[in-house]
Design a protein around this motif. Structure first.
Motif, PDB file in Angstrom:
ATOM      1  N   ALA A   9      90.521  29.214 -12.295  1.00 11.74           N
ATOM      2  CA  ALA A   9      89.524  28.201 -11.958  1.00 11.74           C
ATOM      3  C   ALA A   9      88.869  28.546 -10.626  1.00 11.74           C
ATOM      4  O   ALA A   9      89.281  29.467  -9.928  1.00 11.74           O
ATOM      5  CB  ALA A   9      90.205  26.851 -11.872  1.00 11.74           C
ATOM      6  N   ASP A  10      87.847  27.783 -10.278  1.00  9.67           N
ATOM      7  CA  ASP A  10      87.251  27.891  -8.950  1.00  9.67           C
ATOM      8  C   ASP A  10      88.345  27.632  -7.923  1.00  9.67           C
ATOM      9  O   ASP A  10      89.329  26.946  -8.209  1.00  9.67           O
ATOM     10  CB  ASP A  10      86.142  26.862  -8.774  1.00  9.67           C
ATOM     11  N   GLU A  11      88.159  28.170  -6.723  1.00  6.81           N
ATOM     12  CA  GLU A  11      89.157  28.003  -5.663  1.00  6.81           C
ATOM     13  C   GLU A  11      88.480  27.540  -4.384  1.00  6.81           C
ATOM     14  O   GLU A  11      87.360  27.961  -4.077  1.00  6.81           O
ATOM     15  CB  GLU A  11      89.868  29.329  -5.380  1.00  6.81           C
ATOM     16  N   SER A  12      89.172  26.714  -3.635  1.00  3.10           N
ATOM     17  CA  SER A  12      88.706  26.276  -2.331  1.00  3.10           C
ATOM     18  C   SER A  12      89.602  26.870  -1.260  1.00  3.10           C
ATOM     19  O   SER A  12      90.818  26.970  -1.448  1.00  3.10           O
ATOM     20  CB  SER A  12      88.738  24.756  -2.233  1.00  3.10           C
ATOM     21  N   VAL A  13      88.992  27.242  -0.139  1.00  2.34           N
ATOM     22  CA  VAL A  13      89.728  27.820   0.982  1.00  2.34           C
ATOM     23  C   VAL A  13      89.230  27.152   2.261  1.00  2.34           C
ATOM     24  O   VAL A  13      88.019  27.001   2.458  1.00  2.34           O
ATOM     25  CB  VAL A  13      89.503  29.351   1.078  1.00  2.34           C
ATOM     26  N   SER A  14      90.150  26.800   3.120  1.00  2.00           N
ATOM     27  CA  SER A  14      89.797  26.237   4.416  1.00  2.00           C
ATOM     28  C   SER A  14      89.562  27.386   5.396  1.00  2.00           C
ATOM     29  O   SER A  14      90.396  28.285   5.509  1.00  2.00           O
ATOM     30  CB  SER A  14      90.930  25.339   4.916  1.00  2.00           C
ATOM     31  N   ILE A  15      88.413  27.364   6.057  1.00  2.00           N
ATOM     32  CA  ILE A  15      88.099  28.398   7.036  1.00  2.00           C
ATOM     33  C   ILE A  15      88.003  27.772   8.425  1.00  2.00           C
ATOM     34  O   ILE A  15      87.736  26.580   8.566  1.00  2.00           O
ATOM     35  CB  ILE A  15      86.794  29.145   6.691  1.00  2.00           C
ATOM     36  N   CYS A  16      88.248  28.582   9.430  1.00  5.33           N
ATOM     37  CA  CYS A  16      88.227  28.142  10.828  1.00  5.33           C
ATOM     38  C   CYS A  16      87.015  28.718  11.545  1.00  5.33           C
ATOM     39  O   CYS A  16      86.620  29.846  11.282  1.00  5.33           O
ATOM     40  CB  CYS A  16      89.461  28.665  11.554  1.00  5.33           C
ATOM     41  N   PHE A  17      86.468  27.943  12.484  1.00  4.53           N
ATOM     42  CA  PHE A  17      85.415  28.465  13.355  1.00  4.53           C
ATOM     43  C   PHE A  17      85.312  27.610  14.603  1.00  4.53           C
ATOM     44  O   PHE A  17      86.072  26.650  14.774  1.00  4.53           O
ATOM     45  CB  PHE A  17      84.066  28.581  12.618  1.00  4.53           C
ATOM     46  N   ASN A  18      84.399  27.984  15.470  1.00  6.56           N
ATOM     47  CA  ASN A  18      84.175  27.350  16.777  1.00  6.56           C
ATOM     48  C   ASN A  18      85.336  27.573  17.748  1.00  6.56           C
ATOM     49  O   ASN A  18      85.595  26.750  18.606  1.00  6.56           O
ATOM     50  CB  ASN A  18      83.837  25.866  16.637  1.00  6.56           C
ATOM     51  N   TYR A  19      86.030  28.687  17.579  1.00  4.39           N
ATOM     52  CA  TYR A  19      87.061  29.195  18.499  1.00  4.39           C
ATOM     53  C   TYR A  19      88.352  28.374  18.462  1.00  4.39           C
ATOM     54  O   TYR A  19      88.343  27.166  18.669  1.00  4.39           O
ATOM     55  CB  TYR A  19      86.539  29.304  19.923  1.00  4.39           C
ATOM     56  N   GLY A  20      89.425  29.080  18.193  1.00  2.00           N
ATOM     57  CA  GLY A  20      90.745  28.466  18.168  1.00  2.00           C
ATOM     58  C   GLY A  20      90.939  27.503  17.013  1.00  2.00           C
ATOM     59  O   GLY A  20      91.738  26.584  17.110  1.00  2.00           O
ATOM     60  N   CYS A  21      90.221  27.698  15.931  1.00  2.90           N
ATOM     61  CA  CYS A  21      90.269  26.796  14.764  1.00  2.90           C
ATOM     62  C   CYS A  21      89.898  25.371  15.153  1.00  2.90           C
ATOM     63  O   CYS A  21      90.423  24.399  14.607  1.00  2.90           O
ATOM     64  CB  CYS A  21      91.635  26.839  14.081  1.00  2.90           C
ATOM     65  N   ALA A  22      88.985  25.242  16.115  1.00 10.86           N
ATOM     66  CA  ALA A  22      88.541  23.914  16.552  1.00 10.86           C
ATOM     67  C   ALA A  22      87.905  23.147  15.406  1.00 10.86           C
ATOM     68  O   ALA A  22      87.999  21.919  15.339  1.00 10.86           O
ATOM     69  CB  ALA A  22      87.556  24.035  17.716  1.00 10.86           C
ATOM     70  N   THR A  23      87.245  23.863  14.499  1.00 11.66           N
ATOM     71  CA  THR A  23      86.619  23.241  13.332  1.00 11.66           C
ATOM     72  C   THR A  23      87.117  23.951  12.087  1.00 11.66           C
ATOM     73  O   THR A  23      87.208  25.179  12.064  1.00 11.66           O
ATOM     74  CB  THR A  23      85.079  23.371  13.404  1.00 11.66           C
TER      75      THR A  23
END
Length: 182
Positions: A9-23
């Motif tokens: 199936a389709d997959e979702s992944v959480s990604i980090c950005f704005n330094y230090g996984c701030a977002t």
């Protein structure tokens, strides 16, 4: 002759950005997209070829994630995009790349490597990278597998602009500050 195809199936992944996984933001990859990168990796005949193809696939996954999030603005390193929404430091990259690698591993797209924990170098000026380990050859016996350190590799997307192939190099070389501009 019976043909079977993987139907994930389709997959979702959480990604980090704005330094230090701030977002963190969730991106969705379609089964068609993931099957296409799995086909790219399936062309590898050995571990070295898989690493070369894996560098490209990581770039593709980042490009697709950049279509859904502000990480499309990310440039290699920390200085070309400092303060820009979507900029990524090495913590963001090592975390996100590890998540991409684990997704590929869960979908049985990796045939010569498995994913291990991210690696850190340095104490004061630290740098993190996603890490893979070469799997033992089936021909090796259990004793040699247990006593021999398997080759490990850095998969470092921090060095490159969004959507470009990641840098994949032996972990020992990465620890010695190998990579672009070395």
């Amino acid at each position: 002759m019976l043909l079977t195809t993987s139907s994930y199936a389709d997959e979702s992944v959480s990604i980090c950005f704005n330094y230090g996984c701030a977002t963190q933001s969730t991106v969705k990859f379609s089964s068609q997209q993931l099957n296409s990168v799995a086909q790219i990796l399936a062309a590898a005949h050995n571990a070295a070829e898989e690493r070369t193809l894996l560098a490209q696939v990581i770039g593709v996954l980042y490009a697709w994630a950049g279509e859904q999030t502000p990480i499309h603005a990310d440039h290699g390193g920390n200085f070309a995009d400092a303060g820009v929404q979507g900029a990524m430091d090495c913590i963001d990259h090592s975390t996100t790349t590890t998540r991409f690698l684990r997704l590929l591993e869960q979908r049985d797209a990796l045939h010569f490597h498995h994913v291990i924990a991210a690696t850190r170098r340095g104490w004061i000026f630290q740098h993190f990278t996603a890490t893979i380990e070469e799997m033992p050859l089936a021909a090796m016996n259990a004793t040699s597998v247990a006593t021999t350190q398997r080759p490990r590799f850095a998969v470092d997307s921090w060095y490159v602009d969004n959507g470009k192939p990641a840098i994949v190099l032996p972990l020992a070389e990465w620890f010695n500050y190998g990579g672009p501009g070395a």
